[in-house]
Design a protein around this motif. Structure first.
Motif, PDB file in Angstrom:
ATOM      1  N   THR A  76      -6.289  -3.641  13.442  1.00  0.00           N
ATOM      2  CA  THR A  76      -7.430  -2.859  13.929  1.00  0.00           C
ATOM      3  C   THR A  76      -7.515  -1.568  13.133  1.00  0.00           C
ATOM      4  N   ILE A  77      -8.680  -1.330  12.556  1.00  0.00           N
ATOM      5  CA  ILE A  77      -8.884  -0.073  11.815  1.00  0.00           C
ATOM      6  C   ILE A  77      -9.268   1.025  12.807  1.00  0.00           C
ATOM      7  N   LEU A  78      -8.366   1.993  12.980  1.00  0.00           N
ATOM      8  CA  LEU A  78      -8.629   3.092  13.915  1.00  0.00           C
ATOM      9  C   LEU A  78      -9.412   4.211  13.231  1.00  0.00           C
ATOM     10  N   THR A 107      -9.531  -0.203   2.084  1.00  0.00           N
ATOM     11  CA  THR A 107     -10.726  -0.746   2.726  1.00  0.00           C
ATOM     12  C   THR A 107     -10.441  -2.002   3.542  1.00  0.00           C
ATOM     13  N   ARG A 108     -11.404  -2.330   4.396  1.00  0.00           N
ATOM     14  CA  ARG A 108     -11.358  -3.552   5.189  1.00  0.00           C
ATOM     15  C   ARG A 108     -11.158  -4.765   4.274  1.00  0.00           C
ATOM     16  N   GLU A 109     -11.861  -4.771   3.140  1.00  0.00           N
ATOM     17  CA  GLU A 109     -11.763  -5.878   2.196  1.00  0.00           C
ATOM     18  C   GLU A 109     -10.317  -6.035   1.709  1.00  0.00           C
ATOM     19  N   GLU A 110      -9.656  -4.921   1.431  1.00  0.00           N
ATOM     20  CA  GLU A 110      -8.264  -4.988   0.945  1.00  0.00           C
ATOM     21  C   GLU A 110      -7.298  -5.432   2.045  1.00  0.00           C
ATOM     22  N   LEU A 111      -7.608  -5.063   3.291  1.00  0.00           N
ATOM     23  CA  LEU A 111      -6.700  -5.393   4.393  1.00  0.00           C
ATOM     24  C   LEU A 111      -6.799  -6.856   4.801  1.00  0.00           C
ATOM     25  N   ARG A 112      -7.934  -7.485   4.490  1.00  0.00           N
ATOM     26  CA  ARG A 112      -8.176  -8.876   4.914  1.00  0.00           C
ATOM     27  C   ARG A 112      -7.120  -9.856   4.450  1.00  0.00           C
ATOM     28  N   PHE A 141       0.781  -1.255   0.000  1.00  0.00           N
ATOM     29  CA  PHE A 141       0.000   0.000   0.000  1.00  0.00           C
ATOM     30  C   PHE A 141       0.808   1.298   0.000  1.00  0.00           C
ATOM     31  N   TRP A 142       2.123   1.229   0.199  1.00  0.00           N
ATOM     32  CA  TRP A 142       2.938   2.458   0.177  1.00  0.00           C
ATOM     33  C   TRP A 142       3.652   2.588  -1.137  1.00  0.00           C
ATOM     34  N   PRO A 143       3.851   3.786  -1.677  1.00  0.00           N
ATOM     35  CA  PRO A 143       3.225   5.030  -1.211  1.00  0.00           C
ATOM     36  C   PRO A 143       1.705   4.965  -1.404  1.00  0.00           C
ATOM     37  N   GLY A 144       0.990   5.474  -0.433  1.00  0.00           N
ATOM     38  CA  GLY A 144      -0.467   5.437  -0.538  1.00  0.00           C
ATOM     39  C   GLY A 144      -1.158   5.731   0.776  1.00  0.00           C
ATOM     40  N   PRO A 145      -2.508   5.693   0.749  1.00  0.00           N
ATOM     41  CA  PRO A 145      -3.290   6.203   1.877  1.00  0.00           C
ATOM     42  C   PRO A 145      -3.469   5.226   3.044  1.00  0.00           C
ATOM     43  N   LEU A 146      -2.367   4.619   3.504  1.00  0.00           N
ATOM     44  CA  LEU A 146      -2.434   3.751   4.683  1.00  0.00           C
ATOM     45  C   LEU A 146      -1.477   4.285   5.744  1.00  0.00           C
ATOM     46  N   THR A 147      -2.003   4.523   6.944  1.00  0.00           N
ATOM     47  CA  THR A 147      -1.193   5.027   8.057  1.00  0.00           C
ATOM     48  C   THR A 147      -1.068   3.943   9.118  1.00  0.00           C
ATOM     49  N   LEU A 148       0.176   3.708   9.581  1.00  0.00           N
ATOM     50  CA  LEU A 148       0.417   2.685  10.598  1.00  0.00           C
ATOM     51  C   LEU A 148       0.746   3.343  11.930  1.00  0.00           C
ATOM     52  N   VAL A 149       0.172   2.834  12.995  1.00  0.00           N
ATOM     53  CA  VAL A 149       0.505   3.315  14.334  1.00  0.00           C
ATOM     54  C   VAL A 149       1.522   2.350  14.940  1.00  0.00           C
ATOM     55  N   ILE A 179      -6.256   4.508   8.970  1.00  0.00           N
ATOM     56  CA  ILE A 179      -5.257   4.357  10.049  1.00  0.00           C
ATOM     57  C   ILE A 179      -5.438   2.986  10.703  1.00  0.00           C
ATOM     58  N   ILE A 180      -4.333   2.235  10.798  1.00  0.00           N
ATOM     59  CA  ILE A 180      -4.424   0.908  11.428  1.00  0.00           C
ATOM     60  C   ILE A 180      -3.365   0.704  12.503  1.00  0.00           C
TER      61      ILE A 180
END
Ligand code: TXA
Ligand code: MG
Length: 340
Positions: free
Chosen positions: A199-201, A207-212, A96-104, A186-187
């Motif tokens: 966990t999706i914060l 999307t959830r579907e893509e993260l599965r 997903f990087w570069p792209g709209p996913l943020t990791l905590v 943000i996850i």
């Protein structure tokens, strides 16, 4: 202060990024395009610059900022990657990087506490916009919240940035309309029994579907009384226009209240509400075609546009909560929870 607006063309965006770099190195804040929404950028490791971000936005200090990196290798400048989630972090960032996913992730001491609102973690992402990435390459980690006043709608164009921050910052780089139009997903990642637990914060374009594919996905549970909140800064009333936002029920009949003016935001523009009233303004998220991705790109823009017509109430047709529809309904519910 005069706010300069520079348009990043195909040929000169590198020079413009250079101007932003000079200002950021001098401890200034500037608005930069990203693929999600415009960001109000500062050098993440310069505490005074970070303080400016909070004061320009009127943002409370308990709301932490996202740190933008040039690439995967820069994670170690600001965060630790615990061994037990390293494979998952690698797989997710590769996809997903570069792209709209943020990791905590657990934060490094070099990151000022003001960036993370005193939390032991830091939120990181690599933006897919070349200007933000180039700036992060030259300056280092960049703290950037959305470039709007606190509690308001995130800006997806320079016009939207200027509507709130004109005169408050020295430079805005115009990279055109943001292609996602919604803030990053943000996850948080934890080791699970069989596979990682994601966990999706904050729901967003990923999307959830893509993260599965990468683990067991769950949604952050709202904090109970007395518990520390897992999703700081996700206050209920957020993303709010001046008008009151009301999400319609699927089968709801519309009856106007005496003396109130109404605007309508529908999905395709073919809802039963279109003809139900003389709306003072009316827009459709994905006219005719009904495509969620198109609706996502246009959501914040149209909320602003309807708000400009100064209705008392903006009525919104509910969206299907699949894919990016989850993120859109999340933002709409937060907008709707503003007190009238
Ligand atoms: O797409 C985006 O994420 C945009 C662009 C500019 O990158 N940025 C953005 O930032 O939406 P902002 O400040 O509007 O939202 C940041 C949110 C905070 O409100 C908080 O909910 C979450 O990120 N956040 C930041 N640090 C966190 C942490 N350590 N733990 C949990 N959540 C965190
Ligand atoms: Mg924001």
């Amino acid at each position: 202060m005069e706010t300069r607006v520079e348009i990043a063309d195909f040929e000169d965006w590198r020079d413009l990024a250079g101007e932003a770099v000079d200002l950021l190195r001098a401890g200034e804040v500037v608005a930069l395009p990203t693929e999600t929404v415009y960001g109000l950028a500062a050098d993440a490791l310069n505490e005074e610059a970070v303080a400016k971000v909070f004061s320009v936005k009127g943002r409370p200090s308990f709301d932490p900022l996202i740190v933008h990196l040039h690439g995967w290798r820069d994670i170690k400048k600001v965060a630790e990657v615990p061994a037990e989630i390293e494979d998952a972090v690698r797989a997710l960032t590769q996809e997903f990087w570069p792209g709209p996913l943020t990791l905590v992730l657990p934060k490094k001491p070099e990151v000022p506490d003001s960036v993370t609102a005193g939390l032991p973690t830091v939120a990181v992402r690599v933006s897919a916009h070349e200007v933000m990435r180039e700036v992060a390459k030259q300056v280092g980690p960049i703290a950037a919240p959305s470039a709007n006043l606190f509690g308001r709608i995130s800006p997806t164009s320079v016009a939207a940035v200027l509507a709130e921050l004109d005169g408050k910052i020295p430079l805005v780089i115009d990279g055109g309309a943001c292609r996602e139009g919604l803030e990053s997903t943000i996850i948080k990642i934890e080791p699970g029994e069989k596979q990682p637990l994601i966990t999706i914060l904050r729901p967003g374009p990923i999307t959830r579907e893509e993260l599965r594919k990468f683990g067991t996905v769950k949604k952050a549970r709202p904090a109970k009384k007395g518990e520390t909140i897992e999703v700081p800064g996700q206050t209920a009333s957020h993303y709010a226009p001046n008008a009151q936002v009301v999400i319609l029920e699927k089968d709801q009949e519309f009856t106007p209240e005496e003396g109130k003016s109404y605007a309508l935001l529908s999905y395709r523009g073919d809802s039963k509400w279109e003809e139900a009233h003389e709306w003072i303004a009316q827009e459709a998220l994905s006219p005719g075609s009904g495509k969620l991705a198109e609706a996502g790109v246009r959501l914040f823009h149209l909320l602003r546009k309807l708000d400009d017509a100064k209705p008392d109430i903006i009525l919104v047709e509910p969206l299907t909560e699949t894919g990016v529809g989850v993120a859109m309904m999340d933002r709409l519910r937060r907008a709707a929870s503003k007190e009238a």
